[in-house]
Structure formats: C-alpha cells, structure tokens
Motif scaffolding. Structure first.
Motif, PDB file in Angstrom:
ATOM      1  N   LYS A  93      33.142-124.411  97.054  1.00  0.00           N
ATOM      2  CA  LYS A  93      34.078-124.999  98.016  1.00  0.00           C
ATOM      3  C   LYS A  93      35.325-125.561  97.343  1.00  0.00           C
ATOM      4  CE  LYS A  93      31.603-124.166 101.679  1.00  0.00           C
ATOM      5  NZ  LYS A  93      32.037-123.186 102.703  1.00  0.00           N
ATOM      6  N   ASN A  94      35.281-125.725  96.004  1.00  0.00           N
ATOM      7  CA  ASN A  94      36.492-126.052  95.253  1.00  0.00           C
ATOM      8  C   ASN A  94      37.138-127.357  95.711  1.00  0.00           C
ATOM      9  OD1 ASN A  94      38.486-125.501  93.304  1.00  0.00           O
ATOM     10  ND2 ASN A  94      39.760-124.377  94.763  1.00  0.00           N
ATOM     11  N   VAL A  95      36.302-128.350  96.021  1.00  0.00           N
ATOM     12  CA  VAL A  95      36.828-129.634  96.488  1.00  0.00           C
ATOM     13  C   VAL A  95      37.637-130.325  95.397  1.00  0.00           C
ATOM     14  CG1 VAL A  95      36.190-131.892  97.443  1.00  0.00           C
ATOM     15  CG2 VAL A  95      34.875-129.861  98.073  1.00  0.00           C
ATOM     16  N   LYS A  96      37.309-130.038  94.147  1.00  0.00           N
ATOM     17  CA  LYS A  96      38.030-130.694  93.036  1.00  0.00           C
ATOM     18  C   LYS A  96      39.524-130.406  93.084  1.00  0.00           C
ATOM     19  CE  LYS A  96      37.350-126.976  89.649  1.00  0.00           C
ATOM     20  NZ  LYS A  96      36.854-126.622  88.296  1.00  0.00           N
ATOM     21  N   THR A  97      39.918-129.215  93.533  1.00  0.00           N
ATOM     22  CA  THR A  97      41.343-128.896  93.648  1.00  0.00           C
ATOM     23  C   THR A  97      42.004-129.764  94.706  1.00  0.00           C
ATOM     24  OG1 THR A  97      41.114-126.623  92.857  1.00  0.00           O
ATOM     25  CG2 THR A  97      42.976-127.081  94.306  1.00  0.00           C
ATOM     26  N   ILE A  98      41.305-129.990  95.824  1.00  0.00           N
ATOM     27  CA  ILE A  98      41.853-130.844  96.876  1.00  0.00           C
ATOM     28  C   ILE A  98      41.974-132.279  96.378  1.00  0.00           C
ATOM     29  CG2 ILE A  98      41.484-131.705  99.223  1.00  0.00           C
ATOM     30  CD1 ILE A  98      39.839-129.174  99.783  1.00  0.00           C
ATOM     31  N   MET A 158      39.951-125.078 100.450  1.00  0.00           N
ATOM     32  CA  MET A 158      40.413-124.246  99.340  1.00  0.00           C
ATOM     33  C   MET A 158      39.267-123.476  98.683  1.00  0.00           C
ATOM     34  SD  MET A 158      43.666-124.751  99.385  1.00  0.00           S
ATOM     35  CE  MET A 158      44.327-124.264  97.787  1.00  0.00           C
ATOM     36  N   SER A 159      38.385-122.921  99.471  1.00  0.00           N
ATOM     37  CA  SER A 159      37.208-122.211  98.961  1.00  0.00           C
ATOM     38  C   SER A 159      37.569-121.080  98.002  1.00  0.00           C
ATOM     39  CB  SER A 159      36.408-121.605 100.113  1.00  0.00           C
ATOM     40  OG  SER A 159      35.662-122.573 100.783  1.00  0.00           O
ATOM     41  N   LEU A 160      36.640-120.803  97.083  1.00  0.00           N
ATOM     42  CA  LEU A 160      36.780-119.659  96.177  1.00  0.00           C
ATOM     43  C   LEU A 160      36.250-118.381  96.830  1.00  0.00           C
ATOM     44  CD1 LEU A 160      35.527-121.335  92.867  1.00  0.00           C
ATOM     45  CD2 LEU A 160      37.865-121.177  93.747  1.00  0.00           C
ATOM     46  N   ALA A 161      35.429-118.518  97.851  1.00  0.00           N
ATOM     47  CA  ALA A 161      34.902-117.385  98.610  1.00  0.00           C
ATOM     48  C   ALA A 161      34.282-117.931  99.884  1.00  0.00           C
ATOM     49  CB  ALA A 161      33.860-116.616  97.795  1.00  0.00           C
ATOM     50  N   SER A 217      42.797-121.462 101.479  1.00  0.00           N
ATOM     51  CA  SER A 217      42.993-120.530 100.373  1.00  0.00           C
ATOM     52  C   SER A 217      42.966-119.085 100.854  1.00  0.00           C
ATOM     53  CB  SER A 217      41.907-120.729  99.303  1.00  0.00           C
ATOM     54  OG  SER A 217      40.728-120.040  99.634  1.00  0.00           O
ATOM     55  N   THR A 218      43.490-118.206 100.024  1.00  0.00           N
ATOM     56  CA  THR A 218      43.488-116.775 100.313  1.00  0.00           C
ATOM     57  C   THR A 218      42.077-116.209 100.383  1.00  0.00           C
ATOM     58  OG1 THR A 218      43.737-116.395  97.940  1.00  0.00           O
ATOM     59  CG2 THR A 218      45.741-116.350  99.259  1.00  0.00           C
ATOM     60  N   GLU A 219      41.098-116.937  99.847  1.00  0.00           N
ATOM     61  CA  GLU A 219      39.710-116.462  99.833  1.00  0.00           C
ATOM     62  C   GLU A 219      38.884-117.003 100.998  1.00  0.00           C
ATOM     63  OE1 GLU A 219      39.039-114.044  97.751  1.00  0.00           O
ATOM     64  OE2 GLU A 219      41.127-114.303  97.145  1.00  0.00           O
ATOM     65  N   CYS A 220      39.548-117.596 101.972  1.00  0.00           N
ATOM     66  CA  CYS A 220      38.877-118.029 103.201  1.00  0.00           C
ATOM     67  C   CYS A 220      39.050-116.935 104.257  1.00  0.00           C
ATOM     68  CB  CYS A 220      39.475-119.330 103.727  1.00  0.00           C
ATOM     69  SG  CYS A 220      39.029-120.789 102.765  1.00  0.00           S
ATOM     70  N   GLY A 221      37.935-116.487 104.816  1.00  0.00           N
ATOM     71  CA  GLY A 221      38.016-115.430 105.806  1.00  0.00           C
ATOM     72  C   GLY A 221      38.808-115.806 107.042  1.00  0.00           C
ATOM     73  N   SER A 222      38.888-117.086 107.349  1.00  0.00           N
ATOM     74  CA  SER A 222      39.571-117.531 108.566  1.00  0.00           C
ATOM     75  C   SER A 222      41.085-117.479 108.465  1.00  0.00           C
ATOM     76  CB  SER A 222      39.122-118.953 108.921  1.00  0.00           C
ATOM     77  OG  SER A 222      37.739-118.987 109.193  1.00  0.00           O
TER      78      SER A 222
END
Length: 379
Positions: free
Chosen positions: A218-223, A278-281, A301-306
């Motif tokens: 989920k890449n919360v660290k970037t947020i 900002m998910s990685l997938a 992120s670009t890796e979010c399907g939505s």
C-alpha cells in the motif's frame, strides 16, 4: 414453470453479516460482495447460491438472505490447506455443489481456494472474477511466506477457467500477462449504497484521507513522507486502518486512526477534502470508488486500477507511486481552497455514480451470466 438457472458463487462472502449463528469478523472483508448480494435482491431471473468456507462452522449452515441461498461450510486450517492443495476444502465444496446442481459456478478471487474449487467443477459453465493479482503483488512488495506460496496457485486458475472478469483495465492487463488467450471482461464492482447517500460536510481546514492497511504494497510510507514536508504542515492527514503506533515521531498533522468501521468510514469521506492512495499494485482499490461516488477528488498512483475513475487535473491526479514531490504538489493543488476541493470532487461524479451503482453491477453481471449460459460470447 421452468426452473430458474442456478448460479453458485464461491467466495469469501461475509455470511456473518446476515445471521447471528456465526461470530462477527472484525477484520477487512469483501464489501463489493455485500453490494452485489444486496443488489441481487432486485433480480428474479436466476437462483443464486453463495458458497463460503468458514472456520467457525462445525457443520454446514444453510439459510436464506435477500432471496438468495447461503451455504456456510466447515473448513480445515489454512496452513494445512495450503500445503495439501486445499484438497479437503475442495472436496467439501464439491459435495455441496453436487447437492445444488448449479448451471454455472462463479468463483471470486485467488486469495483463497475458491478459484481452485471452480477449476474442479465439471457440471456446467465456469466464470472467475479477479479480486487481487497475487502474482503481481508478491513481485512488487514484501509478503509473508504463506501469501508467496499461495500466489503460486493463481496462474493455474487463470489459465484453466475460460471466462474471467476483472474490475479495471490494470487488472485485465495482469490477467493477460499470465493467460493471454483468456476471455477477460472488464466488470466493475459496485460501491455500497451508503456511500451514495452520505452528504458532504467538509472539515473547516484542509483534510486528506488514506484508507487501507499498512502493508508494504500500500506504500503508506510515501504518503507519510509527503505529509511530513513543511509545505503540507497545514494539511491534516488521517490514516484509516493504520495502527496508531505505526509511524512514531510523525508530525502533528498526521493522524493514524487504527481500525475504522464502515459507518465511520462514510463519515470520514464526507469531511475529507481529498483521498490519497499510492499503492504499488491494486486491482481497485474500492475506497477510491467510494470516494468518487461520495464526491471527493482522488490522488492515486498509476498502479491503482481505479485510475479510470479519475481525470487528471480535473477530478484528481495520477502519479508514479514513489513521486513524493508530485504528491506534495497535487495535495497543494487540490486543497488550495474548499471551493476547489468541492469542484474537483464533483467533476465526473455523476458518471462514477452510474458506473459504480449496484444496479449497474447486477445488470452487467446478469448479462454475462445470460450470454455464457446461452453459449454465446458475453457482452
């Protein structure tokens, strides 16, 4: 009168929501299956059977809800299932299917053994719906050994079930990487009805929301890194689903909330100025759809399907998942003033509400059922 065609849906259906004979599960569950179950109450074309394995069931539990049949079956421990090809669970489901005699089996997700159970089915049409893309997830982030090993089952399911649905173009692409010749259909998962009726009540000062778990994927660290910058010190970030001690020493504007129940989630969306993810997938995530239905702009992120529900610069921003500087700029743009946040949240909202309604989901799925059962190509 001719019998209605029978559809057996194999999934981690949250049956405990509809009976007091099962203990309440307090973790994450598939809310899109709730939306589908409740919307199915308005159709009378098919006889729907939900089949779910539950460790709290000592013996089969069968009941009806919203005009549909619920079959809760006992299961063995997941660790034992994983290393025995889930044979015991697969036989349990096969016995129940022999009693139901469905015309179609529809499995949801490869996170459990339901795809394998559908793969075993020999009595009719087989359809599989993607919930997550485990193979991609374990490639892009650290996961426990159980998940890594379980992900090895996914390619076999995708390659062996002839008809597959996925909720986003991103998810369709992941399936075609593994099963290039599969019949893959784009099929959106609906948002729960409550998010269509939640009134906006913006917080008096800029507030952004993240909702999800705190796993590396989920890449919360970037947020957190972005909202720790001085430029965003005036913007509050609420982290729903993130433990309160997850980021010790974080600035005062960052507020991990721990577990949040669904009613509270609706309230948080009503007061937020924007959602960030900002998910990685991610085949979804569902919260992005909830946010768009509720009238929030979304930064993802670009890796979010939505991504298909966000128009760049108009209803949000789409960024590289590690672009901290871009995230800071996007948050500043969305939260410049309340009028901007409202206007961006409203842009394209009506289209999102139509696409993500229970009625649209059921109409689309019934069309797929109808076409597959008739032997023709589905819409």
């Amino acid at each position: 009168m001719a019998e209605k065609p029978k559809i057996a849906i194999l999934s981690n259906f949250p049956a405990w929501l509809y009976t007091d004979r099962l203990p309440v599960f307090k973790g994450h569950y598939a809310v899109w299956l709730v939306a589908l179950h409740e919307a199915f109450a308005r159709q009378d074309e098919f006889e729907i059977h939900w089949v779910v394995l539950n460790k709290n069931a000592a013996e089969p539990l069968r009941f009806t809800s919203h005009g549909q049949h619920i079959h809760v079956l006992p299961r063995m421990k997941r660790n034992l299932g994983l290393y025995s090809l889930y044979l015991w669970d697969r036989k349990t489901v096969a016995r129940e299917l022999a009693l139901i005699k469905p015309d179609m089996v529809h499995s949801w997700g490869t996170e459990d053994c339901y795809g394998l159970c559908a793969k075993d089915f020999k009595g009719g049409v087989k359809l599989h719906s993607v919930q997550g893309a485990l193979r991609t997830c374990v490639q892009r982030a650290s996961y426990p050994r159980f998940v890594r090993h379980h992900s090895l089952y996914e390619p076999g399911v995708w390659k062996s079930i002839p008809h597959i649905t996925a909720e986003s173009p991103w998810a369709v692409s992941r399936v075609r990487e593994v099963a290039p010749h599969a019949d893959v259909k784009l099929f959106e998962y609906a948002v729960e009805e409550r998010f269509f009726h939640q009134e906006k009540n913006l917080a008096p000062t800029p507030l952004c929301l993240y909702s999800g778990d705190n796993t590396p994927l989920k890449n919360v660290k970037t947020i957190v890194e972005a909202f720790s910058r001085p430029e965003l010190s005036h913007v509050t970030l609420k982290l729903a689903g993130v433990p309160q001690d997850a980021y010790p020493g974080h600035p005062a504007n960052i507020m991990p909330l721990g577990r949040v129940v669904r009613d509270e989630m609706a309230r948080l969306l009503s007061e937020a100025w924007a959602l960030v993810h900002m998910s990685l997938a991610d085949t979804g995530p569902t919260v992005v759809k909830e946010a768009r239905v509720a009238g929030l702009p979304v930064i993802l992120s670009t890796e979010c399907g939505s991504c298909q529900h966000v128009e760049e610069g108009k209803s949000g921003f789409i960024l590289n998942p590690h672009d901290v500087d871009g995230l800071v700029r996007a948050v500043l743009a969305v939260t410049g003033d309340a009028q901007t946040a409202r206007a961006m949240g409203e842009y394209g909202r009506a289209e999102c509400r139509r696409a993500l309604s229970g009625e649209t989901m059921v109409a689309s799925l019934l069309a797929i059922y109808r076409e597959l059962l008739s032997g023709g190509p589905s819409a």
